[in-house]
Write a protein that holds these residues in place. Structure first.
Motif, PDB file in Angstrom:
ATOM      1  N   PRO A 130       0.802  -1.237   0.000  1.00 18.49           N
ATOM      2  CA  PRO A 130       0.000   0.000   0.000  1.00 18.49           C
ATOM      3  C   PRO A 130       0.825   1.272   0.000  1.00 18.49           C
ATOM      4  N   ALA A 131       1.895   1.318   0.808  1.00 13.31           N
ATOM      5  CA  ALA A 131       2.705   2.536   0.894  1.00 13.31           C
ATOM      6  C   ALA A 131       3.377   2.852  -0.436  1.00 13.31           C
ATOM      7  N   ALA A 132       3.862   1.815  -1.137  1.00 10.84           N
ATOM      8  CA  ALA A 132       4.514   2.023  -2.432  1.00 10.84           C
ATOM      9  C   ALA A 132       3.506   2.518  -3.467  1.00 10.84           C
ATOM     10  N   MET A 133       2.318   1.922  -3.470  1.00 12.40           N
ATOM     11  CA  MET A 133       1.284   2.333  -4.414  1.00 12.40           C
ATOM     12  C   MET A 133       0.845   3.780  -4.148  1.00 12.40           C
ATOM     13  N   GLU A 134       0.697   4.143  -2.889  1.00 13.86           N
ATOM     14  CA  GLU A 134       0.290   5.504  -2.548  1.00 13.86           C
ATOM     15  C   GLU A 134       1.358   6.512  -2.950  1.00 13.86           C
ATOM     16  N   LEU A 135       2.625   6.139  -2.807  1.00 14.89           N
ATOM     17  CA  LEU A 135       3.708   7.032  -3.209  1.00 14.89           C
ATOM     18  C   LEU A 135       3.629   7.305  -4.707  1.00 14.89           C
ATOM     19  N   LEU A 136       3.432   6.258  -5.481  1.00 15.13           N
ATOM     20  CA  LEU A 136       3.365   6.414  -6.934  1.00 15.13           C
ATOM     21  C   LEU A 136       2.140   7.220  -7.355  1.00 15.13           C
ATOM     22  N   ALA A 137       1.092   7.171  -6.532  1.00 15.91           N
ATOM     23  CA  ALA A 137      -0.156   7.884  -6.848  1.00 15.91           C
ATOM     24  C   ALA A 137      -0.187   9.300  -6.275  1.00 15.91           C
ATOM     25  N   SER A 138       0.941   9.796  -5.803  1.00 15.01           N
ATOM     26  CA  SER A 138       1.001  11.134  -5.193  1.00 15.01           C
ATOM     27  C   SER A 138       0.443  12.192  -6.139  1.00 15.01           C
ATOM     28  N   SER A 139      -0.327  13.134  -5.579  1.00 11.47           N
ATOM     29  CA  SER A 139      -0.885  14.216  -6.398  1.00 11.47           C
ATOM     30  C   SER A 139       0.236  15.162  -6.829  1.00 11.47           C
ATOM     31  N   PHE A 160       5.796   4.414 -15.693  1.00 14.69           N
ATOM     32  CA  PHE A 160       4.876   3.708 -14.791  1.00 14.69           C
ATOM     33  C   PHE A 160       3.430   4.084 -15.125  1.00 14.69           C
ATOM     34  N   ASP A 161       2.649   3.088 -15.477  1.00 17.01           N
ATOM     35  CA  ASP A 161       1.221   3.293 -15.730  1.00 17.01           C
ATOM     36  C   ASP A 161       0.460   2.803 -14.505  1.00 17.01           C
ATOM     37  N   LEU A 162       0.015   3.754 -13.694  1.00 16.85           N
ATOM     38  CA  LEU A 162      -0.604   3.414 -12.413  1.00 16.85           C
ATOM     39  C   LEU A 162      -1.839   2.536 -12.591  1.00 16.85           C
ATOM     40  N   GLN A 163      -2.625   2.828 -13.619  1.00 21.64           N
ATOM     41  CA  GLN A 163      -3.867   2.076 -13.817  1.00 21.64           C
ATOM     42  C   GLN A 163      -3.598   0.591 -14.033  1.00 21.64           C
ATOM     43  N   ASN A 164      -2.474   0.269 -14.645  1.00 21.73           N
ATOM     44  CA  ASN A 164      -2.132  -1.135 -14.887  1.00 21.73           C
ATOM     45  C   ASN A 164      -1.705  -1.866 -13.617  1.00 21.73           C
ATOM     46  N   LEU A 165      -1.508  -1.115 -12.551  1.00 21.54           N
ATOM     47  CA  LEU A 165      -1.076  -1.721 -11.286  1.00 21.54           C
ATOM     48  C   LEU A 165      -2.239  -2.045 -10.361  1.00 21.54           C
ATOM     49  N   VAL A 202     -14.849   0.648  -6.321  1.00 17.64           N
ATOM     50  CA  VAL A 202     -15.953   1.441  -6.878  1.00 17.64           C
ATOM     51  C   VAL A 202     -15.492   2.321  -8.038  1.00 17.64           C
ATOM     52  N   HIS A 203     -14.352   3.006  -7.864  1.00 18.88           N
ATOM     53  CA  HIS A 203     -13.899   3.978  -8.851  1.00 18.88           C
ATOM     54  C   HIS A 203     -12.710   3.497  -9.683  1.00 18.88           C
ATOM     55  N   GLY A 204     -12.083   2.405  -9.271  1.00 19.64           N
ATOM     56  CA  GLY A 204     -10.945   1.884 -10.019  1.00 19.64           C
ATOM     57  C   GLY A 204      -9.716   2.754  -9.935  1.00 19.64           C
ATOM     58  N   THR A 205      -9.589   3.527  -8.865  1.00 23.04           N
ATOM     59  CA  THR A 205      -8.426   4.400  -8.712  1.00 23.04           C
ATOM     60  C   THR A 205      -8.099   4.599  -7.236  1.00 23.04           C
ATOM     61  N   LEU A 206      -6.875   5.087  -6.976  1.00 24.44           N
ATOM     62  CA  LEU A 206      -6.438   5.379  -5.611  1.00 24.44           C
ATOM     63  C   LEU A 206      -6.724   6.836  -5.293  1.00 24.44           C
ATOM     64  N   ILE A 207      -7.531   7.093  -4.297  1.00 29.75           N
ATOM     65  CA  ILE A 207      -7.818   8.458  -3.879  1.00 29.75           C
ATOM     66  C   ILE A 207      -7.068   8.707  -2.575  1.00 29.75           C
TER      67      ILE A 207
END
Length: 352
Positions: free
Chosen positions: A78-87, A101-106, A283-288
């Motif tokens: 989770p921490a690695a995914m959240e880092l990559l998804a940083s705003s 890195f294509d976040l959606q593919n992860l 629900v949304h298919g993305t990391l918020i």
């Protein structure tokens, strides 16, 4: 290698503000957490000096080597995914290679599982602090004597209080082993108090009882049981408690004591947050990352709810996530090979 070296040698691929500020849950007393990704110089990577992670002393600033970071991604960390998804407004450094890195593919269902499991771990941590808060008896290490009991009939009595009631001293006691009875001893007493026996233990901090030579015909007072298992458990708990006292976050501990709910409210806030992120993925298919219900989560952090109420809420969310799980169009798992290929491609560019 230090964090300063990473900056001086331009080895940082990605750097972002994470933690409470990224979640939108920071307050005036919040620390600023920073995480990032770096790559090792060619000689380090191909030689014997591979370094997977570099951090400061407080671990408020942490950098993962590229290979280590992709390994974490492959495990749906989770921490690695959240880092990559940083705003974008929290990203401080972003190397062009990070565009690969294509976040959606992860995103996948196993990532949802990781967020839920991590959330449930926070529940255990939250309650674990209550045990420490209510463990003042661990401020002082007990002696083996505190775990020795006199056995009379069908009952047992703490040795020290039993002797005190009878005006007897441990210094004039003597013990002998009992055959075929582990940790059980015959107790004798030197009535003339001449010091002919060795007492119960040789030294105050001894972990074993002292055995004496008993003259023939001497009658024993009672049988003793030495609870070595309980004593060993106490010693481990004492050491762990002292280590926790040394390392605990003083402000966070004070806050937990102040709200009086008997759990670490910050852990429970993150539990709810992580469960919400897991639900968003389905629900949304993305990391918020940044949460819209800031006040609600801060109320949890301030201890406005009981541990039982929050556990009930977590269970309701877990059931809801389970129902959404079966309907989700997310892939079941991550494509590990594509991640591995990506790592090789980036390394080839970095090392020519």
């Amino acid at each position: 290698m230090t964090i300063q070296d990473l900056h001086d040698k331009n080895l940082i691929l990605f750097k972002a503000i994470t933690g409470s500020k990224a979640y939108g849950l920071h307050t005036d007393t919040s620390d600023i957490d920073i995480k990032g990704i770096f790559y090792l110089p060619k000689a380090y990577f191909f030689g014997l000096d591979y370094i997977p992670q570099i951090s400061d002393e407080t671990h408020d600033e942490v950098y993962y080597e590229l290979g280590r970071f992709i390994e974490l991604l492959s495990k749906n960390n989770p921490a690695a995914m959240e880092l990559l998804a940083s705003s974008a407004d929290h990203v401080l450094i972003r190397h062009p290679l990070m565009e690969a890195f294509d976040l959606q593919n992860l995103f996948n269902k196993m990532l949802v599982d990781s967020f839920v499991q991590y959330a449930l771990q926070q529940v255990k941590k939250a309650k674990g602090l209550n045990k420490k808060i209510n463990s003042p008896h661990l401020n002082q290490r007990k002696s083996l004597l505190d775990f020795v009991y006199v056995m009379i009939g069908s009952r047992s009595y703490p040795l020290l209080s039993w002797l005190q009631e009878r005006g007897l001293s441990i210094h004039y006691c003597g013990l002998t082993k009992l055959e075929h009875a582990k940790n059980v001893f015959a107790l004798y007493y030197d009535k003339k108090e001449e010091g002919k026996y060795r007492g119960i233990i040789a030294k105050l901090d001894s972990q074993e009882v002292a055995l004496s030579s008993i003259p023939l015909g001497e009658e024993s007072l009672a049988l003793l049981f030495v609870n070595h298992e309980a004593y060993s458990s106490h010693c481990k708990d004492f050491i762990a408690y002292q280590e926790w006292k040394k390392k605990r976050n003083a402000a966070r501990y004070a806050g937990t004591v102040e709200h009086g709910q008997g759990y670490d409210a910050k852990n429970m806030m993150h539990t709810i947050r992580l469960m919400e992120v897991a639900k968003d993925l389905l629900v949304h298919g993305t990391l918020i990352i940044k949460r819209s219900n800031r006040q609600e989560l801060l109320d949890i952090k301030s201890g406005k709810w009981t541990y039982e109420q929050l556990c009930s809420q977590v269970e309701d969310m877990r059931i809801e996530i389970k129902e959404l799980y079966s309907k989700s169009s997310l892939p079941d798992s991550l494509n590990i090979k594509s991640l591995s290929d990506l790592l090789v491609q980036i390394r080839e560019v970095l090392y020519g």
